[in-house]
Write a protein that holds these residues in place. Sequence first.
Motif, PDB file in Angstrom:
ATOM      1  N   PHE A 337       0.812  -1.409  -0.144  1.00  0.00           N
ATOM      2  CA  PHE A 337      -0.143   0.030  -0.144  1.00  0.00           C
ATOM      3  C   PHE A 337       1.352   1.114  -0.351  1.00  0.00           C
ATOM      4  CE2 PHE A 337      -2.402  -4.023   0.960  1.00  0.00           C
ATOM      5  CZ  PHE A 337      -3.974  -3.842   0.558  1.00  0.00           C
ATOM      6  N   GLU A 354      -3.671   8.239   3.000  1.00  0.00           N
ATOM      7  CA  GLU A 354      -4.835   7.124   2.174  1.00  0.00           C
ATOM      8  C   GLU A 354      -4.054   6.120   1.951  1.00  0.00           C
ATOM      9  OE1 GLU A 354      -7.692   8.793  -1.159  1.00  0.00           O
ATOM     10  OE2 GLU A 354      -8.034   5.939  -0.870  1.00  0.00           O
ATOM     11  N   ILE A 373      -8.405  -3.977 -10.039  1.00  0.00           N
ATOM     12  CA  ILE A 373      -8.999  -3.904  -8.873  1.00  0.00           C
ATOM     13  C   ILE A 373      -9.955  -4.789  -9.434  1.00  0.00           C
ATOM     14  CG2 ILE A 373      -9.916  -1.486  -8.974  1.00  0.00           C
ATOM     15  CD1 ILE A 373      -8.119  -3.125  -5.546  1.00  0.00           C
ATOM     16  N   GLU A 377     -12.219  -7.273  -7.002  1.00  0.00           N
ATOM     17  CA  GLU A 377     -14.010  -6.967  -6.549  1.00  0.00           C
ATOM     18  C   GLU A 377     -14.760  -7.745  -6.950  1.00  0.00           C
ATOM     19  OE1 GLU A 377     -14.278  -2.764  -7.076  1.00  0.00           O
ATOM     20  OE2 GLU A 377     -12.749  -2.488  -5.141  1.00  0.00           O
ATOM     21  N   VAL A 531      -6.992  16.962  -5.512  1.00  0.00           N
ATOM     22  CA  VAL A 531      -5.894  18.417  -6.009  1.00  0.00           C
ATOM     23  C   VAL A 531      -4.549  18.135  -6.513  1.00  0.00           C
ATOM     24  CG1 VAL A 531      -5.195  20.529  -4.293  1.00  0.00           C
ATOM     25  CG2 VAL A 531      -7.175  19.381  -3.671  1.00  0.00           C
TER      26      VAL A 531
HETATM   27  P1  C2E Z   1     -10.533   6.123  -5.331  1.00  0.00           P
HETATM   28  O1  C2E Z   1     -10.101   6.216  -4.244  1.00  0.00           O
HETATM   29  O2  C2E Z   1     -10.094   7.078  -5.866  1.00  0.00           O
HETATM   30  O3  C2E Z   1      -8.797   6.680  -5.089  1.00  0.00           O
HETATM   31  C1  C2E Z   1      -7.644   7.842  -5.919  1.00  0.00           C
HETATM   32  C2  C2E Z   1      -7.151   7.982  -7.060  1.00  0.00           C
HETATM   33  O4  C2E Z   1      -6.902   8.598  -7.135  1.00  0.00           O
HETATM   34  C3  C2E Z   1      -5.483   7.062  -6.130  1.00  0.00           C
HETATM   35  O5  C2E Z   1      -5.124   6.559  -8.164  1.00  0.00           O
HETATM   36  C4  C2E Z   1      -5.106   8.123  -5.904  1.00  0.00           C
HETATM   37  O6  C2E Z   1      -3.264   7.802  -6.887  1.00  0.00           O
HETATM   38  C5  C2E Z   1      -5.317   8.921  -7.335  1.00  0.00           C
HETATM   39  N1  C2E Z   1      -4.622  10.566  -7.501  1.00  0.00           N
HETATM   40  C6  C2E Z   1      -4.406  11.351  -6.085  1.00  0.00           C
HETATM   41  N2  C2E Z   1      -4.346  12.239  -6.446  1.00  0.00           N
HETATM   42  C7  C2E Z   1      -4.381  12.791  -7.344  1.00  0.00           C
HETATM   43  C8  C2E Z   1      -4.102  13.416  -8.487  1.00  0.00           C
HETATM   44  O7  C2E Z   1      -4.146  14.958  -8.150  1.00  0.00           O
HETATM   45  N3  C2E Z   1      -5.149  13.774  -9.637  1.00  0.00           N
HETATM   46  C9  C2E Z   1      -4.977  12.809 -10.384  1.00  0.00           C
HETATM   47  N4  C2E Z   1      -4.916  12.325 -11.044  1.00  0.00           N
HETATM   48  N5  C2E Z   1      -4.714  11.663  -9.139  1.00  0.00           N
HETATM   49  C10 C2E Z   1      -5.389  11.458  -8.506  1.00  0.00           C
HETATM   50  P2  C2E Z   1      -5.704   4.543  -7.722  1.00  0.00           P
HETATM   51  O8  C2E Z   1      -4.179   4.624  -6.939  1.00  0.00           O
HETATM   52  O9  C2E Z   1      -4.339   4.235  -8.852  1.00  0.00           O
HETATM   53  O10 C2E Z   1      -6.174   4.277  -7.610  1.00  0.00           O
HETATM   54  C11 C2E Z   1      -7.365   4.402  -8.334  1.00  0.00           C
HETATM   55  C12 C2E Z   1      -8.660   3.100  -7.506  1.00  0.00           C
HETATM   56  O11 C2E Z   1      -8.591   2.588  -6.812  1.00  0.00           O
HETATM   57  C13 C2E Z   1      -8.831   4.264  -5.932  1.00  0.00           C
HETATM   58  O12 C2E Z   1      -9.335   5.528  -6.683  1.00  0.00           O
HETATM   59  C14 C2E Z   1      -9.994   2.994  -5.157  1.00  0.00           C
HETATM   60  O13 C2E Z   1     -11.139   2.842  -6.242  1.00  0.00           O
HETATM   61  C15 C2E Z   1      -8.617   1.906  -5.642  1.00  0.00           C
HETATM   62  N6  C2E Z   1      -8.422   1.612  -5.201  1.00  0.00           N
HETATM   63  C16 C2E Z   1      -7.068   2.169  -4.851  1.00  0.00           C
HETATM   64  N7  C2E Z   1      -6.578   1.187  -3.485  1.00  0.00           N
HETATM   65  C17 C2E Z   1      -7.586   0.023  -3.445  1.00  0.00           C
HETATM   66  C18 C2E Z   1      -8.040  -1.122  -2.268  1.00  0.00           C
HETATM   67  O14 C2E Z   1      -7.071  -0.679  -1.258  1.00  0.00           O
HETATM   68  N8  C2E Z   1      -9.640  -1.617  -2.518  1.00  0.00           N
HETATM   69  C19 C2E Z   1      -9.691  -1.450  -2.957  1.00  0.00           C
HETATM   70  N9  C2E Z   1     -11.140  -1.965  -3.556  1.00  0.00           N
HETATM   71  N10 C2E Z   1      -9.726  -0.678  -4.177  1.00  0.00           N
HETATM   72  C20 C2E Z   1      -8.161   0.584  -4.309  1.00  0.00           C
END
Ligand code: C2E
Length: 575
Positions: A337, A354, A373, A377, A531
């Motif tokens: 993580f 987060e 993911i 899920e 942001v």
């Molecule tokens: P989410 O929960 O909406 O997480 C936010 C996503 O936006 C994360 O992508 C993060 O890296 C990204 N992000 C953060 N700040 C910014 C920004 O300023 N600009 C942009 N463009 N993106 C930003 P990530 O890490 O690729 O995760 C994508 C999605 O995957 C997450 O969306 C969440 O729905 C899922 N996810 C991630 N970790 C887990 C987990 O442990 N369990 C589950 N069930 N879902 C997860």
Amino acid sequence: MDTLIALQESIAGQVNNLNEIGFKNILLSTVENTYDWVMITDKNGIIEYVNDAVVTISGFSRKEIIGKTPRIFKSGLYDKSFYENLWKKITNGEIYKGAVTNKRKDGSYFQVDNTIVPVAQNGKIIKFVSIAKDITKEAYLEEEVFKFKYTDLLTGVLNREGFIENVNKQLEDFYKSKETAIVVVFDIYGFAMLNERYGFEKCNEILKKVSKELVGNFYRKDLVARVGSDSFGIFLRLDSDENLLKVIDKFLNFFKRPVFVDKDKLLIDINIGVSVWDGGIGATDLLARAEAALNLSKTEGANCVRVYNEKINKNVMEYFDKVGLIEESLEKEFFVFHLQPIVSSATLKIESFEALVRINHPERGLIYPDFFINIIEKTKLLEKFELLLFKKIVEYLQTVHLHLNKYLKISVNISANSVSSGKILECADIVPLNLRQFINLEITERVFLKDSGKVIDIIDRLKKLNFMVEIDDFGTGYSSLGMIEQVSFDILKIDISFVRKMLEDEKVMGIVKTIVSLGKNLGLQTIAEGVETKEQAEILKSIGCDFLQGYFFSKPIPLENAIDIFKNQPHFHLS
Ligand code: C2E
Ligand code: CA
Ligand code: CA
């Protein structure tokens, strides 16, 4: 029909030489003594006469038959339209010919080759004569021959010819269907080796066992056949493409269980080839394509799957590649993580993180959640994954404590599916009581899409277990205001899509302001995610959003870096 011809000949040839009474007698005794069935009904189908053969064949007495309709012999094997068509034809003055299966008095079936002749007088039908030959024995023999020809003698399932014959029959009306037809062929991996090791007899038992279990595990309308010495074919109808993955998964799982032969527990590996019917080809080609795919899969090693259609093959391979990757990552704990800082808008200090999952694969490098993911899920892998997630987060909290001498809050993303199924409660159970207050469960707003009553209850229980709860992706429109008021949670996270557009679009800006004031009114904290710029951060701060998260502050980073960045709080400047 023998009787009919005999009657006609007798009429044509001999009538001139006989007086009327003599002719009637001959006719009557012919009809009475023939082995063929003769039945006469009136124009409404009421039976007026039957000969001895009808009594012998049907097992009913004359008394039981006369005055009834032929429905007394009905087998129940045909639908209403069969009898309607027959009736329509003969009342139209046409002769009906056909083989019909009827029922005897004792309930057993008999089959007759039947001819029904309407008899007219002055252009009006007054009677129907049914003349039939008992062909029960012939029909039985034909069935036996059919069985012999199309059944695999060892296993009792269809053989290759039987499979092709039956699949062709099913394909006949498939054009009209919305379903997809597929043929799955699989082959026992290294069967020659098994033969050497266990001997032919035991291997025959394996084949019998496999086919028995296959028949037991698939629907009745699916066809199961042994199409080669150690290969089986199954014809299935699917109502959606997604089911193809499920079916293949079912096959693979099917053979993960051992096969028991006598007292020996055998593990069998297989290869799978699949072809999808796209019209225009028959069963022979459909099977050949599945076998071509099978041969390709064999070159890849045990338990591989290939689909004949290239595009579908690509999807299927990708899917199983991902499933394999996830299974390996669960087993070897490649899941890590990364932590993304969440900053207080009042102090501009990092307050919490987060946790965002990644696979850290020794050969493939860092893999992001959008790659895998969805599959986690949607499949059974979710439970195992979330158990690992909680285990790891507890470890992270403890590592943080070790370095900083205090716990920090970590937000974790929870799948909507495990909330709506309630499985999340079991996973959450493994978190020690004193650490739960530091775990903020991010539950996406989509969770309210289904059974919101149950979801509200489960969130309540999570709160009572001492976790913090946040609604993620808020504002995407799956919850109503009335519902939000009923849910006991702590934080609202404004969806990234609003943050992205709010500076260009006044309406979106309005929505963001509304969410922040809604949070204030309900006593909830608000976080804005995504942001990326100073302007966005400034506006969000100015309208009273409590926390900010996004690339402007930091990307998600490994645990050690997160501890570092927390220790040496960077100086963020907003005007
Ligand atoms: P989410 O929960 O909406 O997480 C936010 C996503 O936006 C994360 O992508 C993060 O890296 C990204 N992000 C953060 N700040 C910014 C920004 O300023 N600009 C942009 N463009 N993106 C930003 P990530 O890490 O690729 O995760 C994508 C999605 O995957 C997450 O969306 C969440 O729905 C899922 N996810 C991630 N970790 C887990 C987990 O442990 N369990 C589950 N069930 N879902 C997860
Ligand atoms: Ca999230
Ligand atoms: Ca989000």
